[in-house]
Design a protein around this motif. Structure first.
Motif, PDB file in Angstrom:
ATOM      1  N   MET A 129      26.566  16.164  29.591  1.00  0.00           N
ATOM      2  CA  MET A 129      25.713  15.324  28.772  1.00  0.00           C
ATOM      3  C   MET A 129      26.326  15.260  27.374  1.00  0.00           C
ATOM      4  N   SER A 130      26.400  14.081  26.846  1.00  0.00           N
ATOM      5  CA  SER A 130      27.031  13.908  25.539  1.00  0.00           C
ATOM      6  C   SER A 130      26.092  14.420  24.437  1.00  0.00           C
ATOM      7  N   PRO A 131      26.625  14.777  23.300  1.00  0.00           N
ATOM      8  CA  PRO A 131      25.805  15.270  22.185  1.00  0.00           C
ATOM      9  C   PRO A 131      24.789  14.236  21.698  1.00  0.00           C
ATOM     10  N   VAL A 132      25.080  12.987  21.763  1.00  0.00           N
ATOM     11  CA  VAL A 132      24.148  11.936  21.321  1.00  0.00           C
ATOM     12  C   VAL A 132      22.949  11.878  22.259  1.00  0.00           C
ATOM     13  N   ILE A 133      23.184  11.926  23.563  1.00  0.00           N
ATOM     14  CA  ILE A 133      22.087  11.895  24.542  1.00  0.00           C
ATOM     15  C   ILE A 133      21.230  13.153  24.390  1.00  0.00           C
ATOM     16  N   ARG A 134      21.899  14.306  24.216  1.00  0.00           N
ATOM     17  CA  ARG A 134      21.167  15.564  24.047  1.00  0.00           C
ATOM     18  C   ARG A 134      20.275  15.499  22.798  1.00  0.00           C
ATOM     19  N   ALA A 135      20.769  14.957  21.701  1.00  0.00           N
ATOM     20  CA  ALA A 135      19.984  14.829  20.471  1.00  0.00           C
ATOM     21  C   ALA A 135      18.802  13.890  20.678  1.00  0.00           C
ATOM     22  N   ASN A 136      19.027  12.796  21.417  1.00  0.00           N
ATOM     23  CA  ASN A 136      17.934  11.859  21.698  1.00  0.00           C
ATOM     24  C   ASN A 136      16.849  12.495  22.555  1.00  0.00           C
ATOM     25  N   VAL A 137      17.240  13.327  23.523  1.00  0.00           N
ATOM     26  CA  VAL A 137      16.255  14.027  24.358  1.00  0.00           C
ATOM     27  C   VAL A 137      15.428  14.986  23.499  1.00  0.00           C
ATOM     28  N   TRP A 138      16.117  15.744  22.633  1.00  0.00           N
ATOM     29  CA  TRP A 138      15.400  16.674  21.747  1.00  0.00           C
ATOM     30  C   TRP A 138      14.457  15.923  20.805  1.00  0.00           C
ATOM     31  N   LEU A 139      14.909  14.831  20.231  1.00  0.00           N
ATOM     32  CA  LEU A 139      14.053  14.049  19.330  1.00  0.00           C
ATOM     33  C   LEU A 139      12.868  13.442  20.074  1.00  0.00           C
ATOM     34  N   SER A 140      13.083  12.979  21.304  1.00  0.00           N
ATOM     35  CA  SER A 140      11.978  12.439  22.103  1.00  0.00           C
ATOM     36  C   SER A 140      10.945  13.528  22.395  1.00  0.00           C
ATOM     37  N   GLY A 141      11.426  14.712  22.728  1.00  0.00           N
ATOM     38  CA  GLY A 141      10.509  15.834  22.970  1.00  0.00           C
ATOM     39  C   GLY A 141       9.732  16.207  21.723  1.00  0.00           C
ATOM     40  N   LEU A 142      10.398  16.213  20.584  1.00  0.00           N
ATOM     41  CA  LEU A 142       9.745  16.516  19.318  1.00  0.00           C
ATOM     42  C   LEU A 142       8.688  15.473  18.978  1.00  0.00           C
ATOM     43  N   ILE A 143       8.987  14.210  19.221  1.00  0.00           N
ATOM     44  CA  ILE A 143       8.028  13.130  18.975  1.00  0.00           C
ATOM     45  C   ILE A 143       6.803  13.302  19.867  1.00  0.00           C
ATOM     46  N   LEU A 144       7.024  13.623  21.150  1.00  0.00           N
ATOM     47  CA  LEU A 144       5.892  13.850  22.054  1.00  0.00           C
ATOM     48  C   LEU A 144       5.050  15.040  21.605  1.00  0.00           C
ATOM     49  N   LEU A 145       5.686  16.093  21.150  1.00  0.00           N
ATOM     50  CA  LEU A 145       4.973  17.274  20.674  1.00  0.00           C
ATOM     51  C   LEU A 145       4.133  16.949  19.442  1.00  0.00           C
ATOM     52  N   LEU A 146       4.697  16.220  18.486  1.00  0.00           N
ATOM     53  CA  LEU A 146       3.954  15.833  17.291  1.00  0.00           C
ATOM     54  C   LEU A 146       2.810  14.873  17.614  1.00  0.00           C
ATOM     55  N   ALA A 147       3.031  13.951  18.537  1.00  0.00           N
ATOM     56  CA  ALA A 147       1.968  13.030  18.945  1.00  0.00           C
ATOM     57  C   ALA A 147       0.827  13.796  19.599  1.00  0.00           C
ATOM     58  N   GLY A 148       1.153  14.771  20.431  1.00  0.00           N
ATOM     59  CA  GLY A 148       0.123  15.590  21.066  1.00  0.00           C
ATOM     60  C   GLY A 148      -0.651  16.407  20.046  1.00  0.00           C
ATOM     61  N   ALA A 149       0.037  16.952  19.055  1.00  0.00           N
ATOM     62  CA  ALA A 149      -0.636  17.733  18.008  1.00  0.00           C
ATOM     63  C   ALA A 149      -1.559  16.839  17.184  1.00  0.00           C
ATOM     64  N   ALA A 150      -1.109  15.641  16.866  1.00  0.00           N
ATOM     65  CA  ALA A 150      -1.946  14.706  16.100  1.00  0.00           C
ATOM     66  C   ALA A 150      -3.190  14.316  16.897  1.00  0.00           C
ATOM     67  N   TRP A 151      -3.039  14.053  18.175  1.00  0.00           N
ATOM     68  CA  TRP A 151      -4.179  13.711  19.030  1.00  0.00           C
ATOM     69  C   TRP A 151      -5.160  14.877  19.093  1.00  0.00           C
ATOM     70  N   TRP A 152      -4.655  16.104  19.252  1.00  0.00           N
ATOM     71  CA  TRP A 152      -5.522  17.278  19.350  1.00  0.00           C
ATOM     72  C   TRP A 152      -6.308  17.487  18.062  1.00  0.00           C
ATOM     73  N   CYS A 153      -5.668  17.283  16.914  1.00  0.00           N
ATOM     74  CA  CYS A 153      -6.362  17.435  15.629  1.00  0.00           C
ATOM     75  C   CYS A 153      -7.474  16.403  15.472  1.00  0.00           C
ATOM     76  N   GLN A 154      -7.277  15.216  15.980  1.00  0.00           N
ATOM     77  CA  GLN A 154      -8.285  14.174  15.883  1.00  0.00           C
ATOM     78  C   GLN A 154      -9.495  14.443  16.771  1.00  0.00           C
ATOM     79  N   GLN A 155      -9.325  15.221  17.823  1.00  0.00           N
ATOM     80  CA  GLN A 155     -10.406  15.470  18.776  1.00  0.00           C
ATOM     81  C   GLN A 155     -11.417  16.480  18.269  1.00  0.00           C
ATOM     82  N   ASP A 156     -11.059  17.363  17.364  1.00  0.00           N
ATOM     83  CA  ASP A 156     -11.938  18.435  16.931  1.00  0.00           C
ATOM     84  C   ASP A 156     -12.514  18.125  15.555  1.00  0.00           C
TER      85      ASP A 156
END
Length: 158
Positions: free
Chosen positions: A1-28
């Motif tokens: 896997m190239s370094p660019v693809i690996r960075a994109n996967v990590w950034l996508s995971g980070l975005i999903l994690l932040l979106a989930g945290a934002a949603w959870w904060c809005q629920q409580d």
């Protein structure tokens, strides 16, 4: 896997994690404090404000309109009334049972102002000298509340 693809996967995971945290904060949205009454402002149909036992205001909801009793004139200052009704759901920052013999220690024998919402009586006492919070008695419980709404009871005419 190239370094660019690996960075994109990590950034996508980070975005999903932040979106989930934002949603959870809005629920409580619950406050960590209980309210001074179990009444919601829309449940209140009767308001009486007493100063040292003397009736200052007697208001009743008739249909969708609030009227002053006994004259039956409509309330013109709805913003004032909404703020008074909001006192029912103020957070109790601290509460404890109070003995009748100790009411004078909190400025509640007799209370200077009493707010009656439906059938619940809220008696306002003095300010706590250490915290600046106001003592509020509801039944056998003494609450400490912010003093940001109590000035509304001193008004003459809504």
């Amino acid at each position: 896997m190239s370094p660019v693809i690996r960075a994109n996967v990590w950034l996508s995971g980070l975005i999903l994690l932040l979106a989930g945290a934002a949603w959870w904060c809005q629920q409580d949205h619950r406050s960590p404090y209980e309210t001074v009454t179990n009444l919601a402002p829309e449940q209140i149909t009767l308001v009486r404000i007493l100063r040292e036992g003397q009736l200052l205001q007697h208001l009743e909801k008739q249909g969708q309109e609030w009227k002053r009793l006994p004259s039956g004139t409509p309330i013109k200052d709805r913003e004032w009334l909404d703020k008074v009704l909001h006192i029912a759901e103020l957070p109790s920052l601290h509460h404890f049972p109070v003995n009748e013999s100790r009411l004078s220690d909190f400025g509640l024998k007799p209370p200077r102002y009493t707010l009656v919402l439906n059938d619940q009586s809220l008696e306002l006492g003095m300010l706590d000298p250490a915290s600046g919070l106001r003592y509020l008695r509801v039944g056998p419980t003494l609450h400490l509340i912010t003093d940001s709404y109590t000035h509304l009871l001193y008004r003459k005419k809504p």
